[in-house]
Structures are given as structure tokens and as C-alpha cells.
Design an enzyme around this catalytic site. Sequence first.
Site: not given
Ligand code: GLU
Length: 420
Positions: A110
Amino acid sequence: MNDSKSIKKSVWDMALSRLDTTMDLLNLTSGLKKYLREPRKILEVAVTVKMDSGDIDIFKGYRVQHNTNRGPAKGGIRYHPDVNLDEIKALALLMTLKCAVVGIPFGGAKGGVVVDPRALSARELENLTRRYTFEIINSIGPERDIPAPDVGTNAQVMAWIMDTYSIDKGYSVPGVVTGKPIELGGSLGREEATGRGVVYSLLSALKVNNIESTNYEVAIQGFGNVGSSAAKILYDLGFKIVAISDVEGTIYNPKGIDPHSVYNHALKTKTVAGYKEAEGMAREDIFGLPCDILIPAALENQIVKSNAPGIRARFIVEGANAPVTPAADGILKEKGIFVVPDILANAGGVTVSYFEWVQGNDAYFWSRREVNLKLRDIMERAFYQTYAAAQEKKVDMRTAASMLAVERVADAVRLRGIYP
Ligand code: GLU
């Protein structure tokens, strides 16, 4: 609502204590427990931007890779004033578990920048994105760590990241991010994928509770990408949306609300508040309204000890990451509410991100129908595997999903072994 900073700071502690509970249930060795508690890599960077005023400003940025045993690190980038390292670490851990629970070959990561993107001009936002990308450029890549949109970022931001990375390499590298615009190799269906996955999870939850009808009332907390997509898909399936909230307030109409029309209102006014065909209330009021299904689709720590007792829904499907604190979780359990946990319910986004990555690697793109069918297959398989584990081990859905996920990651660690 999310009024206490101290709650937010302990998001990482809460995630760790949930992980510890799972690892104890799985009887992991103490070495493996230590390994899975520790993020693999943490970057903290200063993002320097020349502002429109002519002066420079510095924004704090992070990228955390929690685990890469099952594949490249994967996870979104969040632009929000409350971003902090603890939050990003917790969300990276959730990504590891999310990818494992749906069985896609990624680890978890993240990123985030402490910024209110609405307060920047388009040029400032582009420069901030490019500079942040540059600061983390050696840690990301299609085989390394693949960012995606999250709260406060979108396809345009992904396009700037892809461009900055590509210029650095000297050739186009579409696989460095997912959630890109379709014109740059994005996948059909990615934009609404998280919301669609929430809907598939809900339909499965209703089914195992012997409910076939869509004649149910839904309240949606948060009307960003996830909440608005889920609301529109559910409405089109025949569910009655009775309440929607965002940071500015809640709108409520027991006769039903058309989320397509709220969406158009919010496009113009930037909020659901003030929508004419519903009663306006405080944002916190959404949690006490009569409904059958509640979809928290905003930020973490929204359902807490103080508002959990007032919740009247029978089903909660977590469109957001970590929207329910452990203390509130206990209360929901006592009330007999069926909760579909975040790592399962909102995994549709990263699943279609995986499809986007596969399509990009093959330079062969699928139809929207194909994407949605494959998404449904994966979401249903993960739901039923979790449900079966919950029945067999006599645990709730959150614990079952977490056990399945941790077991898969632990297997990958054991099989790969420890270098050297
Ligand atoms: N931000 C989204 C999540 O929390 C998608 C993450 C992604 O597609 O890598 O799942």
C-alpha cells in the site's frame, strides 16, 4: 464517527492483533508468526512540489510492501490528509491477505501521500504524483510492486505514474500500475470492479442464508468509487437503496433513492448532501437507520463501539478496508449480524487489477462480459471456500477468511524457504 485520532493510530495494532489470533488458531511456529507480522519493506519519502504560488511544499509519502511470497506486491495508493505510516502498514497487510483469499498471485502493498487532493490544482496534483513516483521508482515495477487507485486517486493518477515510470525506463511499461485509463491498457470493468465484487459477495451471503429475493433495503456509507458503483449495480438488480452518506451528510428516503440520479447530483455539487428527493441528516445517522443491508464503503474505523449497538441491518458487507473495529465486531456478532469481511468483500478491485495485469502482459484484451464473468467466478469461489471454512471450524466469516489467507501465505513461505 472517525473523530478520535487515537483510534486511527492503532489501526496497525488492531490488524496485528487480528493476525495474531489467526496465527494462533493455525498453530504457526513462532518464527513464522514473527515473519508475517513484519512488513518486508517500508519507504518513507519527502514529496517536493513547486506549488502554483511559486513556493515549494513538501508532502510525506509512503510505500509499504508487506509480503511478496505469493508474487509481486500489489495494492493501491491513497491521497488523504489522515494518511500515516501505521495506516499504510495495516492496509498493506490487508492486501496480502486479500490477494491470498481470492487466490490471485500477488503479495500485499500500500502507498499513500499525506495530502488533500481536492485542495491542489490539476498541475500540482500531477507534479506531486510524478515526484512521488520518482521517489519510489526503484521499488515498483510489473514484477516487483504494482500500485493501483485507492481513496483520493484515480485512473488519471495511474496514467501519470505509468508515464513517469516509462520515461525513466525509456520505453512504455503499462504493467507498472493497474486501474489505468482504457486507452492506456486499462481493463474494461476495472472502474466498478470493487463495487461489483461487493455485490457478488452480498448475493452469496443472501444465498447461504436462503434468501433469493432482492426485495431488501440497503444503506450505503460512502459514495466514492466503491459505494457509488455498488449502489448503482444493486439498484439495477432491484434492491431498494434507502440511505446514502458521504463526509457532508446522509440522505434518507424509506421509499427508495435512485443512486444514478444521486451520482449526477454529486458530480455537480461534490456531495450527496442537498439531494432533493430524500431527507438530509448528519453523516453519523446512517448507522441507526432501518435497513436490511449496510455497506460501509468509506474509510477504516467507522463502525465502532459507540454506534455498533444501534445498527439495524442483518447483513454488513465491507466495501471499505477495516471499517469495523474489533470491539464493534464483538457487538455485531452478539446481534447476529452476518458480516462479509473486507479482505473477501472488497477483493473485486484487486481481482480485476490482476486481470488488467494479465491482459497487459499478453497484450490481448477481454470483453466486459468476460471480465465480469471471471470476476464473479473468483468472488463466488472465495466466498464459498470461506463459508465452508467458517462452518467447519465454527468461526465467523472474518476469522475464516483470515485463516484461509494466512495459511496460503504461510505455505508459500515454507515452500520457498528462507534465503540464504
Ligand atoms: N485499492 C484497492 C484495494 O484496497 C485496489 C488495489 C489494487 O487493485 O491493487 O483493494
